[in-house]
Write a protein that holds these residues in place. Sequence first.
Motif, PDB file in Angstrom:
ATOM      1  N   GLY A 253     -11.379 -13.241 -24.593  1.00  0.00           N
ATOM      2  CA  GLY A 253     -11.256 -12.477 -23.358  1.00  0.00           C
ATOM      3  C   GLY A 253     -12.149 -11.261 -23.280  1.00  0.00           C
ATOM      4  O   GLY A 253     -11.911 -10.366 -22.447  1.00  0.00           O
ATOM      5  N   TYR A 254     -13.198 -11.213 -24.104  1.00  0.00           N
ATOM      6  CA  TYR A 254     -14.114 -10.070 -24.085  1.00  0.00           C
ATOM      7  C   TYR A 254     -15.385 -10.441 -23.317  1.00  0.00           C
ATOM      8  O   TYR A 254     -16.057 -11.417 -23.651  1.00  0.00           O
ATOM      9  CB  TYR A 254     -14.472  -9.647 -25.513  1.00  0.00           C
ATOM     10  N   LYS A 255     -15.712  -9.643 -22.310  1.00  0.00           N
ATOM     11  CA  LYS A 255     -16.928  -9.879 -21.535  1.00  0.00           C
ATOM     12  C   LYS A 255     -18.165  -9.431 -22.295  1.00  0.00           C
ATOM     13  O   LYS A 255     -19.258  -9.980 -22.105  1.00  0.00           O
ATOM     14  CB  LYS A 255     -16.844  -9.151 -20.189  1.00  0.00           C
ATOM     15  N   HIS A 256     -17.997  -8.433 -23.158  1.00  0.00           N
ATOM     16  CA  HIS A 256     -19.121  -7.899 -23.924  1.00  0.00           C
ATOM     17  C   HIS A 256     -18.894  -8.162 -25.410  1.00  0.00           C
ATOM     18  O   HIS A 256     -17.843  -7.809 -25.970  1.00  0.00           O
ATOM     19  CB  HIS A 256     -19.283  -6.402 -23.672  1.00  0.00           C
ATOM     20  N   VAL A 257     -19.867  -8.773 -26.052  1.00  0.00           N
ATOM     21  CA  VAL A 257     -19.764  -9.120 -27.472  1.00  0.00           C
ATOM     22  C   VAL A 257     -19.541  -7.884 -28.326  1.00  0.00           C
ATOM     23  O   VAL A 257     -18.807  -7.926 -29.316  1.00  0.00           O
ATOM     24  CB  VAL A 257     -21.031  -9.883 -27.929  1.00  0.00           C
TER      25      VAL A 257
ATOM     26  N   GLY B 187     -20.630 -15.334 -29.585  1.00  0.00           N
ATOM     27  CA  GLY B 187     -20.459 -15.220 -28.140  1.00  0.00           C
ATOM     28  C   GLY B 187     -19.337 -16.098 -27.627  1.00  0.00           C
ATOM     29  O   GLY B 187     -18.541 -15.683 -26.762  1.00  0.00           O
ATOM     30  N   GLU B 188     -19.246 -17.330 -28.141  1.00  0.00           N
ATOM     31  CA  GLU B 188     -18.178 -18.244 -27.718  1.00  0.00           C
ATOM     32  C   GLU B 188     -16.811 -17.735 -28.160  1.00  0.00           C
ATOM     33  O   GLU B 188     -15.829 -17.814 -27.407  1.00  0.00           O
ATOM     34  CB  GLU B 188     -18.435 -19.640 -28.293  1.00  0.00           C
TER      35      GLU B 188
ATOM     36  N   ALA C  94     -16.037 -14.620 -28.678  1.00  0.00           N
ATOM     37  CA  ALA C  94     -15.744 -13.442 -27.854  1.00  0.00           C
ATOM     38  C   ALA C  94     -15.210 -13.861 -26.486  1.00  0.00           C
ATOM     39  O   ALA C  94     -14.245 -13.281 -25.974  1.00  0.00           O
ATOM     40  CB  ALA C  94     -17.008 -12.598 -27.696  1.00  0.00           C
ATOM     41  N   TYR C  95     -15.826 -14.875 -25.910  1.00  0.00           N
ATOM     42  CA  TYR C  95     -15.409 -15.365 -24.585  1.00  0.00           C
ATOM     43  C   TYR C  95     -13.973 -15.885 -24.641  1.00  0.00           C
ATOM     44  O   TYR C  95     -13.154 -15.579 -23.766  1.00  0.00           O
ATOM     45  CB  TYR C  95     -16.354 -16.474 -24.115  1.00  0.00           C
ATOM     46  N   TYR C  96     -13.641 -16.665 -25.680  1.00  0.00           N
ATOM     47  CA  TYR C  96     -12.282 -17.184 -25.824  1.00  0.00           C
ATOM     48  C   TYR C  96     -11.271 -16.043 -25.918  1.00  0.00           C
ATOM     49  O   TYR C  96     -10.176 -16.110 -25.356  1.00  0.00           O
ATOM     50  CB  TYR C  96     -12.161 -18.066 -27.067  1.00  0.00           C
TER      51      TYR C  96
END
Length: 326
Positions: free
Chosen positions: A298-302, A291-292, A294-296
Amino acid sequence: MDLKDKNHSKQKLKNKILQAGYDFSSIEGSGQSSDTLLSGALNFKQLANGISFHFADTYESSNTVSSCEITDLISFNILFSGKLSFAINEQKYHFDATKSEKVFINVINGKQAFSRFLTVDNSLKKLNLSVSKEWLIQRSLNDQEKRFISSLFKNKHAVYELKCSELLKEQALQLCSIELNDSLKSQLILEAHATLCITELLSMLKSNVSSRVNSIESLVEKQKRKFDKEVLPFIQGGFTVKQIANKLGTSESTMQRYFKQHFQMSVLEFIREKKLEKARSMLVIERKSIGEAAYYSGYKHVSNFVTAFKKQFTVTPSELLKQHKS
């Protein structure tokens, strides 16, 4: 070599890896930071002539994985005894020298994730000599040698297994027997013997991959690595495409045309590729969650991140993590 019994905890092992020149490393296992992961002789030394020297004669007492990033190098390895397992990106390798010595060479092009696995009750003796890609290029004075070096670094990474010759075994054992101290004599002898070993190993490797000598690295890959150094700091800083173009002293449209012409991708696709490579590092080296990462990236959805990650690296984040766990 100094073979006095020494115990190495997580922190001691991490310090040695950092002192060896690796920017970041992580060590994961069942033990606490004060617990002994392995005992015996464990030496890392950066020689003045640019050769990185690593010798181990150890007993592993923990199931542990040590991870770091390695960049643009060739690593020559002689496994005298024991078993050794490691992973480079999504691929895992295992060598067993319980019956006879094993020789293998790792060629690393660009920045790649590397994990080394310690195994309970494994006694291991090995010698590792590493040099940078630039070190080899500077010493390649004719076109044939330059083509050979280029062919080695054509892919992101490659592993070659060679037969241990009697000459190489003799040279390696002599190198391992040299007393490590700060005297000029010791340093010069160590450099000379290390250079002899690398010379023999390169000769063996050249014979093993002679059919690939004419495969020259593409100009695209060279240009992409050049842009890595120039653009990556701006990507990590969160700059927009227009801002990056301004920083590089060009227009957004000119930069877009350049990327399409030379890399067959847009600037945004290049940025996405670099962010996914950073995400891979976060997962393997920094031990961040999916999840982290993915967030880095730039993805809102994993789920979208997982799809993009698999498209880029042919494995999902979970599959990659399995390769880098003990």
